[in-house]
Structure formats: C-alpha cells, structure tokens
Design a protein around this motif. Structure first.
Motif, PDB file in Angstrom:
ATOM      1  N   PRO A  34      69.221  74.806 164.242  1.00  0.00           N
ATOM      2  CA  PRO A  34      69.664  75.389 165.516  1.00  0.00           C
ATOM      3  C   PRO A  34      70.771  76.419 165.354  1.00  0.00           C
ATOM      4  N   PRO A 158      68.084  69.010 165.205  1.00  0.00           N
ATOM      5  CA  PRO A 158      67.578  70.163 165.979  1.00  0.00           C
ATOM      6  C   PRO A 158      67.448  69.880 167.461  1.00  0.00           C
ATOM      7  N   GLY A 161      70.996  70.021 168.780  1.00  0.00           N
ATOM      8  CA  GLY A 161      71.421  71.410 168.642  1.00  0.00           C
ATOM      9  C   GLY A 161      70.814  72.286 169.717  1.00  0.00           C
ATOM     10  N   GLY A 162      69.507  72.126 169.942  1.00  0.00           N
ATOM     11  CA  GLY A 162      68.837  72.898 170.986  1.00  0.00           C
ATOM     12  C   GLY A 162      69.374  72.565 172.363  1.00  0.00           C
ATOM     13  N   ILE A 165      72.748  74.330 172.835  1.00  0.00           N
ATOM     14  CA  ILE A 165      72.699  75.793 172.892  1.00  0.00           C
ATOM     15  C   ILE A 165      72.727  76.277 174.333  1.00  0.00           C
ATOM     16  N   ASN A 246      61.032  77.578 164.838  1.00  0.00           N
ATOM     17  CA  ASN A 246      62.080  77.666 165.844  1.00  0.00           C
ATOM     18  C   ASN A 246      62.345  79.121 166.225  1.00  0.00           C
ATOM     19  N   THR A 250      61.685  80.888 169.966  1.00  0.00           N
ATOM     20  CA  THR A 250      62.827  81.346 170.767  1.00  0.00           C
ATOM     21  C   THR A 250      62.970  82.858 170.842  1.00  0.00           C
ATOM     22  N   ALA A 260      65.593  77.459 174.295  1.00  0.00           N
ATOM     23  CA  ALA A 260      66.079  76.880 173.040  1.00  0.00           C
ATOM     24  C   ALA A 260      66.035  75.356 173.043  1.00  0.00           C
ATOM     25  N   GLY A 264      64.023  73.243 170.359  1.00  0.00           N
ATOM     26  CA  GLY A 264      64.680  72.214 169.555  1.00  0.00           C
ATOM     27  C   GLY A 264      63.956  70.884 169.626  1.00  0.00           C
TER      28      GLY A 264
END
Length: 428
Positions: A34, A158, A161-162, A165, A246, A250, A260, A264
């Motif tokens: 991410p 991920p 993280g996504g 974001i 990814n 995105t 995102a 993720g």
C-alpha cells in the motif's frame, strides 16, 4: 518432570514474542504494497519508481543474508534477535519520519533499513522457535504456528493499508502512521521481553577446525544452483502478482481507477488464499511429494496467469474479499484480478517445496545453503521492479508475461532441474 515444566513456563513468553515477530516480518514487508500506491500518488511517480521501496526492502536480504547467518553463529539467538528488533524499530521509525518530512529518499532509506531487520529476523526466528520447542515435532509445530501468523499479517497489511489510504488523491505516507506506531510498539515490547528472557544457545559453540579443507560446497550441486535461481524467481512472482495488481486497480489513467480501499481488500484476499494454501499444503504434505506439489502449483499458475492476461478488462465479476473492517463481502473487479488472486493458492506452497528439492542430498552443506537461500529473497524486490518498468512501457497486464516465464521455469525445475546429478559427492 519438574525441569520440563519449568522450561515450558520459562519459554512461554519468548515463544509468544517469536511468534509476534513472525507476524511482524510479513506485516512490515507487506506494508510496502500500500505504501507503493501512496508514494506513487504523493510524489507523482512512475510504476517503476513506486516499487523502489519494495526493491530496497528486498535488496537488504542480498546484503544481509550471509552476514545474518554468521552473526547468529557468533553471538547467538538472543543478541541477534535483539539487534534485529532494534534495527526494525529504527527502520519503521525512519519510514514514519519520511511521512512528516514528505521525503521520498527518506522513505527509501526506511524501507532499506527495515529490510535488514526482516532478513535478520527471518534468519533467527525459525531456528529459535525450533529450539524453544525442544526440536522434533514440538519445534516444527511452533514453526508452523509462526507461519500461520506470518500469513495472517501478510493478509492484513494491504487490507489495513488500503483502508487507511482513504482518498488516493490526497493520500500521504502519514496516512499509515497508525500501523507504523503499532509496528514500533511491538518491536519495543519484543526488545524488553527478549532482554530479560533466558534463551538457550545450543549452537554458539566453537567448533574444531578441520585440518583438511573441503573441496566441495553447496555450490558443487547443480540442483542447488538451479534451486536458488528458482527461489529468487518464486519470491519475485509471489510479490509481483499483488504489487502490480494493486497498481493496475488504482491507477486512474492506465489502470482501472478502483478505490484504494477496495484494491487493498483484493490484494489482502490474495494473501488470505496463500494462508489457505499453506493449511492445505500442511495437510497433504506428508502424502504428496515436493516434486508433484511444485509441478501442480506451477502448471495451474501458468493457466491462471494466461487467463488474467487474455481476458478482457471490461468483464467485471463480483469477487469475495476481506474488507478493512475484517468483514467479508463482494466487490466489483475485473475478472483479470480474480485470476491473479487465485494464483495465491499456487504460490502458497512453493517456498517449502523448492527449499526441500534444492537441499535434498546436501547433508553437511545444508546450513550454508540456507544462508544463500536467504540472500535470494531479494528476488521479491528485483522482479517486481522489472515488472513495473515493463508495465510503464507495455501496460499492466502485458507485464505479467514476465511472471508467466517465472512459472515456466519453476515447472522446469520441478520436472527436471531438481534432480540431484552429483550423488558422488560425500555429504557426511
């Protein structure tokens, strides 16, 4: 009985910390996925440049693989683990600082230093868990439990993280501060617990030097040399599939412009299938040979990869994913992503079977071979960087031809390259 009970009681906390570090190895490594999406947007980078953090993270293995093994032999489990945890705290801390400074070079430095820690931890955690478990079935069981936590972290990184974001257009490295603080907290607690724990050190013993120099080494075996190339390619394929996917999802211009958080979740589902695959591999591992398992996994991987490349991106499917709040649901994604995610079932079992095939028959050279294997983990940074450069030139899906070639090589290794043709070399 008393000594055995005391040992278990004394080592319960260190075992828990080692398993937590197993989690951290995958979690910190997985954050590069991410973060790659974030820095691409924040610093307006190319696909290749967005993968430089991941590249730096894995290049550290190339630099530290053999030194980490030597460090383990020289100063033992405890001091090596303490050094690794300290380096990990510093690496994640520098990543945090890069967010406050809005500095891409500082971010790369943090990724590189974190990679040193991950390599050192990988070198120490597996044998340390085995020792704390007393070896044998118990030691193996602890390693398998650690592997489950490792896969769980690879799934969560991920996804979380996504989720953090948010709006990709305004995303910054600082968006990931909550997980960076979590990582530093675990490293700090691990250091304190390890510092005050008693750890057995069975291998920090000065061995007698042989008067006769051995004319052979692990490098004398053809199947080992082909095997380390295979593991280099494998780690690159394993990481390249979700990382480039990814970016594909995105990217608002040359990709699909998917949110995102959804991307993720899709990437996290890939790692979740790797977790499922490892469970399956553990169940059937005693009944199915490593050669058969690698042959099947590589063959199916080739088919799935070709489907991902050739299917039209306009074909949208409802794919089950694990979301940022850890619930499951359906998300609309191109069918190409579904086939790429399914590759996780194939890549899940490959590390163990390639390692087994490559060190088969090496005997006394196996320890040295393990250190060389750790160096080859750098493929997880190099191949995705190459693939992202290809994506900049010919598009995301066409870049996966590189990984098709990787699967083909792994199939070759399973069928022919893994045969030990150097049985005349004495290994006892």
């Amino acid at each position: 009985m008393t000594n055995g009970t005391t040992t278990k009681k004394n080592y319960a906390l260190p075992i828990a910390i080692m398993i937590a570090l197993f989690f951290m190895i995958a979690f910190v490594t997985g954050l590069q996925n991410p973060l790659g999406v974030i820095v691409k947007s924040q610093f307006e980078l190319s696909n290749f440049q967005s993968q430089l953090g991941n590249l730096m993270n894995f290049l550290a293995y190339l630099c530290m693989g053999i030194p980490a093994g030597m460090l383990l032999q020289r100063i033992g489990y405890k001091k090596t683990a303490l050094a690794a945890v300290t380096v990990g705290f510093i690496g994640v801390g520098i990543t945090f600082i890069s967010g406050t400074m809005d500095s891409f070079p500082v971010y790369l430095a943090g990724a590189f230093i974190s990679g040193f820690s991950m390599c050192m931890l990988n070198t120490v955690v597996n044998p340390m868990l085995n020792t704390l478990g007393g070896g044998g079935n118990k030691g193996n069981q602890l390693i398998q439990i650690g592997g489950v936590f490792n896969s769980t972290a690879a799934t969560l990184a991920p996804v979380l993280g996504g989720y953090l974001i948010g709006d990709l257009a305004g995303a910054r490295i600082s968006n990931a501060d909550p997980v960076l603080f979590l990582a530093m907290g675990i490293f700090a607690v691990a250091f304190i617990v390890l510092f005050f724990s008693r750890i057995p050190e069975p291998y920090v013993v000065q061995k007698e030097k042989s008067a006769v120099k051995d004319s052979h080494s692990a490098w004398s075996f053809r199947h080992f040399k082909l095997g380390i190339l295979c593991i280099f390619i494998y780690v690159g394929v394993e990481v390249g599939i979700p990382n480039i996917m990814n970016l594909f999802m995105t990217d608002p211009v040359t990709g699909q412009g998917i949110d995102a958080a959804i991307a993720g979740s899709v990437v996290g589902t890939y790692w979740l299938l790797m977790l499922v695959g490892r469970f399956i591999g553990g169940v059937i591992g005693a009944k199915v040979s490593s050669k058969s398992m690698l042959t099947t996994a590589a063959g199916i991987g080739i088919i799935l990869m070709l489907l991902a490349i050739f299917m039209p991106t306009s074909h949208i499917v409802n794919m089950p994913v694990m979301r940022g709040d850890l619930s499951f649901g359906l998300e609309n994604v191109p069918v190409n992503c579904l086939f790429l995610v399914l590759c996780g079932l194939c890549t899940s079992v490959m590390w163990g079977v390639i390692f087994n095939l490559a060190v088969e028959g090496l005997g006394k050279y196996t320890s040295a071979a393990s250190g060389i294997f750790m160096m080859m983990v750098c493929g997880g940074g190099i191949l995705p960087a190459v693939q992202s450069a290809i994506a900049d030139s010919v598009g995301f899906l066409n870049s996966y031809w590189l990984l098709v070639a990787g699967f083909v090589y792994m199939l070759y290794y399973a069928l022919a390259g893994s045969k030990n043709v150097n049985k005349d070399i004495k290994t006892e």
